[in-house]
Motif scaffolding. Structure first.
Motif, PDB file in Angstrom:
ATOM      1  N   THR D  72      -6.696   1.677  -9.453  1.00 55.40           N
ATOM      2  CA  THR D  72      -6.863   3.109  -8.687  1.00 55.40           C
ATOM      3  C   THR D  72      -7.881   4.119  -9.438  1.00 55.40           C
ATOM      4  O   THR D  72      -8.890   4.460  -8.883  1.00 55.40           O
ATOM      5  CB  THR D  72      -5.729   3.860  -8.502  1.00 55.40           C
ATOM      6  OG1 THR D  72      -4.680   2.950  -7.827  1.00 55.40           O
ATOM      7  CG2 THR D  72      -5.911   5.023  -7.504  1.00 55.40           C
ATOM      8  N   ASP D 125      -6.337   2.873  -1.161  1.00 58.74           N
ATOM      9  CA  ASP D 125      -5.668   2.439  -2.415  1.00 58.74           C
ATOM     10  C   ASP D 125      -4.306   1.616  -1.981  1.00 58.74           C
ATOM     11  O   ASP D 125      -3.758   1.882  -1.080  1.00 58.74           O
ATOM     12  CB  ASP D 125      -5.130   3.830  -2.838  1.00 58.74           C
ATOM     13  CG  ASP D 125      -4.709   3.576  -4.463  1.00 58.74           C
ATOM     14  OD1 ASP D 125      -5.173   2.609  -5.053  1.00 58.74           O
ATOM     15  OD2 ASP D 125      -4.105   4.445  -4.712  1.00 58.74           O
ATOM     16  N   ASN D 126      -4.228   0.569  -2.697  1.00 53.43           N
ATOM     17  CA  ASN D 126      -2.841  -0.002  -2.776  1.00 53.43           C
ATOM     18  C   ASN D 126      -2.421  -0.621  -1.305  1.00 53.43           C
ATOM     19  O   ASN D 126      -1.580  -0.127  -0.664  1.00 53.43           O
ATOM     20  CB  ASN D 126      -1.595   0.960  -3.030  1.00 53.43           C
ATOM     21  CG  ASN D 126      -0.654   0.271  -3.992  1.00 53.43           C
ATOM     22  OD1 ASN D 126      -0.477  -0.903  -3.992  1.00 53.43           O
ATOM     23  ND2 ASN D 126       0.047   1.315  -4.860  1.00 53.43           N
TER      24      ASN D 126
END
Ligand SMILES: Nc1ncnc2c1ncn2[C@@H]1O[C@H](COP(=O)(O)OP(=O)(O)OP(=O)(O)O)[C@@H](O)[C@H]1O
Ligand SMILES: Nc1ncnc2c1ncn2[C@@H]1O[C@H](COP(=O)(O)OP(=O)(O)OP(=O)(O)O)[C@@H](O)[C@H]1O
Ligand SMILES: Nc1ncnc2c1ncn2[C@@H]1O[C@H](COP(=O)(O)OP(=O)(O)OP(=O)(O)O)[C@@H](O)[C@H]1O
Ligand SMILES: Nc1ncnc2c1ncn2[C@@H]1O[C@H](COP(=O)(O)OP(=O)(O)OP(=O)(O)O)[C@@H](O)[C@H]1O
Ligand SMILES: Nc1ncnc2c1ncn2[C@@H]1O[C@H](COP(=O)(O)OP(=O)(O)OP(=O)(O)O)[C@@H](O)[C@H]1O
Ligand SMILES: Nc1ncnc2c1ncn2[C@@H]1O[C@H](COP(=O)(O)OP(=O)(O)OP(=O)(O)O)[C@@H](O)[C@H]1O
Ligand SMILES: [Mg+2]
Ligand SMILES: [Mg+2]
Ligand SMILES: [Mg+2]
Ligand SMILES: [Mg+2]
Ligand SMILES: [Mg+2]
Ligand SMILES: [Mg+2]
Lengths: 267, 267, 267, 267, 267, 267
Positions: D72, D125-126
């Motif tokens: 990240t 993200d993720n």
């Protein structure tokens, strides 16, 4: 509230029991073998056990056998012979499109109704259909299953006596879901599997001439694996009758052979 | 809101506890073997542990055994013997057609009610039925399971003492879902599996003449794998009694043999 | 809207934290072995790390161990020792019957509340219960899991410091769903597994006479695979105390042996 | 209507982008190895490709790596370096408790918003968290997956240029659901796996004295399988710092060893 | 009522067909190999068959090939070349967030609309996306599948002629769900897999100097397993162009090699 | 209430039966082999059996065969030949987007309607589509399946006679869910699999010149595994006709070969 719904929302369109019984028994009994007699005799004992004041009076019998073997017919016959004042048939035929919940309610209602009479008989026909059972998945209504497990396990109120006659063509499934243990007894309804038995039925239907019957017997005796349910056999006879004179015996023999092979493969 | 629903929507139709207990215990105890005595004695200790001010006062006991072995009867007997002021039976019989949620609420309510009294006993009958367990799938209510896991793991409020007696015919399943570890103790309820034990029960029912009993014992002694739950045995005796004079012993012996073979195969 | 619901619909009935902590810690610590001391010491370091301005101030610790090993007790002890101004216990006990969604909201609320205070400690007890985990299926709430994964992965707001203490009896499951990697540290809580450790606890409970204790030690030394969680051990002692004088030691030794064998098989 | 809902019902509480970016990048970059530099350099090329009028202007890059490796951070760094006028972070952190549908809408909105500006960068993200992925079952939101597959496959409107930077710690899963093929490029973010790299980070944190650092290096060099993500390493350093003087190095070395073994087993 | 909903609730935001077609075909055709020509020629025959009054006039063609091979482009090209008065693109891009039901309705509407014109062409793009297919589970919309199976099997109304062009990157899945048999013909769209083919595309893009192209060819010829979809190749060229002068060829060659290896492993 | 819904909510848009029958039979019968004649002859017998007052009058026939073999055509032909006053086609084509429940109701309504006439014929086309069957999962509507099982098992009211003609391309699935046993007879519809049979069809379509036909026969005779359903064959002929003069035979031969290989692999 559940009880409320039971009283008001769902009024199962059960036909009048007597009419329904007559339809199930239309055509009259054919005693194609000793199994038929034995099942009916044991049926008598179960009825007597239910009545007997020295007994617990909660008898649950399962008639198990392959498709088309006459299970429903025999269950109806036993119920009829019992001469109980209250007889109710609980059949999937009357529940097409019911939700799982509605089926549970209907089942519960049948038992509740039965317990209003001191002496009752309930026929639960085609139990795996009531459970919406299908082997692929497998799928079935766990809700209905649990309801049945509990209803068959619950002692009747005082002074109430009940004979439950259930039918199934999938004993294996019932064993796996532990329903078998909820019955106090199981009787097995077999297929016909000898030329003698088949000819008994053919003779009773008076569909063939003597010469045809002789011919048929000859043909059938060549096959060692003949097996057929009584219901299917009567249908095949119906079909074969439509053939042209010299062709009828052939049609019946071929159908029986094909069917027997099919059954043999399935097992 | 959950608590609101609990108070207002669901009023489980639990029968009066006493009546229910009497029905469960109707017929009177038959001590067919040492297991029966041991279970009842241990039951006494558990009751005492619950009461004892030096102990934590939250005792959870599981009675595990095959179908028809008399588990519910024994749980009721222990509860009765305890003489606790508050006894409640929480049974699937009273919850046919309940939603998972309603079952959770009912369970929670039983515990809440118990905690209103300083000393209570709860019977949770047929725990796998409460969980709507069916081995095919397998299926069960995870909601009810989680509720039970938490309720059996939660320390009672101060000055509250509780004895929980649960029954199950599927200890294996309870172990797999880690419910077993939530009980402080487990007792196993066996089937009868000797001719001696079976004859004790047959004698108690006074259903056969001396000569029949002699005859029966002879017949049974030929079979080495006899095994039957007390509940089923009493039913088979009821059935056999209906047979004609020379046939009754035969009926009982055959039923027992068939059943034992069936059980043997299942295991 | 989610936030709205969080504020208005769900008011988790969390008991007052202090009261709850006292209940969890009732009875006082028994240091039955070095593991207990080490865990508490490490707990101190975690508290310090959380406070230390040179550190990131977001410490997430998992206490993992078998059922009944005293995990909740130790987590509460560490939290208490930390003396943090805000301590909250987030336990499945307070969420019986909550929907998955309500659990997520409750979890989120606990974190939000914690972030209102500069320095907080949250105990998340029995994490697999919070996830409604059951090995058969397997089943669990993916919604709650995802919420936990995100909440444990999200950096606190500026100037907020948080210590999370979670307990689980199923580390294996947490590893499989990748929750383990969301903790900055894991501590293992073991069962007792020596006669010495067991006797330490028995002695602390002052339930047996000297001669009984001597007797007990003799008996236990014959078994090489003794293993028991502290919580279960204390319950077995309670049970054994009810036995008659010459029978108490026997009862405890037998229970311990049976239990140890059971655990041995499970592994 | 979907579009309506998108406009009115769901207003994702995305923080102001800049603030969010600062939080993600707080602490400053540590160049612990050549991989870090290479990733950032390639990131520059992707930004240029997006801008270049001779190119299609729809660049989709995946940063894949194990948990805690700084993915990240690097994605945010690349986005920051690009100096694009519109930067948006789309993170699961902002969607706790969202329904699948709400997530899809939020995703669609992020892309729609980006297309209002001629030149945009989106950080997703993720990605496996956005999909609510859990390996047990396995479970994930197919709805969100399909939305992502379509959004990453749809050519931007005329004169719109978009750089998508996504992160994942489960490349394997993304490959299986065919999401990998939706990216024009993948970069791998590794763990640190040499003593040199670890010491670089330790030195940068200025947490240990020279003698401690010497001591630490000695200890670490004995272990050949050291491996740790940058994020976890920084946390372990924080923890170790709390130890007593002669104990700090030991604490860090032990933690690193334990962790490395754990990772080794998992693979 | 279904029809009502179709008319009123769902108005698929399909862009104007022409605009959409132009976007799909932007950039102009590159004939990188004989496969491209053959597919377009066969496409002509299908259009003629649809029109021909001696034929049934219901032609359903599937373009199957790996991701990024230019399937959508070719389907659009064939449709454009047909010059039919009614052309409609039915693409998952326009259905992000639609429910299964809405998708079925949209599909049905496309066919209904087509049947309003005597001669129509429908492009069903990315058929496995329309079915929300994901291999993990596997998951897909059985509702949409059944709708497609029926719509592709239903004879058009009298005097209506329809050409269906569908694309998929998962022929295997379509075969398994028996959709393949619903098409009257399948054409396979391959990846580029020779240096010659790749260089044709590189040349057409005019991105590299002569010397770079010579250099590139040399490099590529060393690798025997080169394989890449046209769409991905054009993107890699875009990326490589950003590199510094002496680095561009290297970047492209490396990307191609890496990609080819990845594809090789997947198969 | 179910019956109410049946009357009011769902009015299946079944086209007028006659029109529908004409469309299914458009083009006229091609007798490409003895199988076709036999199936039609047996069809006559079934019609006669249904009418015959000496028979039960509830005949249920399944036409099973691969995709594209002309099953629907033959079922329609038999129904037409029967000259029954009431003929109804129950086809998935008319139920796109119906819920499972609506399908059950529609089915029940078809049977109810039929029972209003003394002599009826129902065509249930594409039974596995009605069940929403897909092999991946597998998935299917258990609700519809159970409805069919019951409807096909329920004796018609007095003086009502019904012929059911069902088609399926997945006999295997029907056997597994025990639907096969609900039919009184099954007929198998084969693919064409000799050059002679194929040439019969080609000749009937008058699409090729004599020389082309000679040429074609030569080409086909080289291939030993030719197999194709009549429906697909007619489509391939349509396609091949579009080719240029010297190319048409080649196109047809190639298509047939490719298809045959594909079928061969699938089996
Ligand atoms: N023993 C019998 N004697 C005369 N007719 C019989 C006999 N058994 C069955 N039949 C005839 O066969 C018909 C169907 O049999 P029945 O419904 O009992 O079979 P089943 O085994 O219940 O079939 P299914 O497996 O479909 O439930 C009966 O209506 C009756 O006409
Ligand atoms: N020890 C006993 N002595 C006398 N009667 C008994 C005994 N055990 C059981 N019974 C009789 O059997 C009946 C049923 O037993 P019970 O319901 O306890 O069995 P169960 O094991 O709980 O059965 P299930 O497996 O169906 O739950 C009791 O109502 C009682 O009449
Ligand atoms: N170290 C200890 N010293 C004294 N008592 C203890 C200790 N650990 C546990 N106990 C006692 O055991 C009780 C239960 O332990 P605890 O709830 O912590 O176990 P647990 O591992 O969390 O159990 P579970 O697996 O059911 O969650 C505590 O309330 C306390 O009375
Ligand atoms: N290269 C770096 N230099 C300095 N600090 C870093 C670096 N990479 C990560 N960090 C620090 O580690 C923290 C967490 O890293 P980050 O969130 O990027 O890891 P991640 O791989 O995304 O973790 P997760 O797997 O949990 O998503 C950052 O906030 C930052 O403080
Ligand atoms: N033969 C071609 N000549 C020139 N450009 C092409 C060709 N084929 C594809 N392209 C270019 O590649 C882009 C994407 O190709 P397209 O969308 O048709 O691939 P696809 O196989 O449908 O991809 P996906 O698997 O993602 O659906 C097109 O917009 C076009 O610009
Ligand atoms: N024996 C035949 N003679 C002439 N034409 C036929 C014959 N059989 C089929 N056809 C033609 O093929 C067309 C489609 O056949 P039909 O729909 O019966 O096949 P099917 O096996 O039901 O296909 P599906 O598997 O898709 O349901 C018919 O409309 C008809 O024009
Ligand atoms: Mg029947
Ligand atoms: Mg019981
Ligand atoms: Mg605990
Ligand atoms: Mg991250
Ligand atoms: Mg495409
Ligand atoms: Mg058909």
């Amino acid at each position: 509230d559940f009880d409320y719904a039971l009283e008001n929302d769902v009024k199962p369109a059960f036909g009048l029991a007597e009419e329904q019984m007559d339809r199930l028994l239309s055509g009259g009994l054919i005693c194609w073998g000793s199994h038929v007699t034995e099942i009916l005799e044991k049926g008598d004992l179960f009825a007597r056990e239910t009545v007997n004041p020295d007994c617990r009076g909660f008898v649950r019998v399962l008639l198990a056998g392959a498709r088309n073997t006459g299970k429903t017919f025999l269950a109806a016959k036993i119920a009829k012979n019992s001469d109980f004042p209250f007889i109710k048939v609980c059949s999937p035929e009357d529940m097409v499109g019911y939700s799982e919940n509605a089926k549970c309610m209907a089942l519960r209602k049948v038992f509740d109704d039965a317990y209003r009479s001191p002496l009752s008989c309930i026929i639960i026909d085609n139990i795996e259909r009531l459970l919406d059972y299908s082997p692929i998945g497998p799928r079935y209504s766990n809700l209905v299953l649990q309801a049945l497990l509990v209803l068959l396990g619950k002692i009747p109120p005082e002074n109430r006596r009940l004979l439950v006659l259930a039918t199934t063509s999938n004993e294996h499934f019932l064993r796996e879901v532990d329903l078998l243990n909820s019955f106090s007894n199981t009787m097995h309804v077999p297929r016909l599997n000898s030329v003698e038995q088949i000819m008994t039925v053919v003779d009773e239907t008076s569909s063939f001439t003597d010469s045809e019957r002789h011919h048929l017997r000859m043909k059938l005796q060549k096959n060692e694996k003949l097996t057929v349910g009584i219901k299917r056999l009567l249908e095949l006879v119906d079909f074969a009758k439509q053939g042209q004179e010299n062709y009828r015996v052939q049609l019946l023999a071929d159908s029986l052979e094909e069917l027997s092979m099919d059954i043999d493969i399935q097992n």
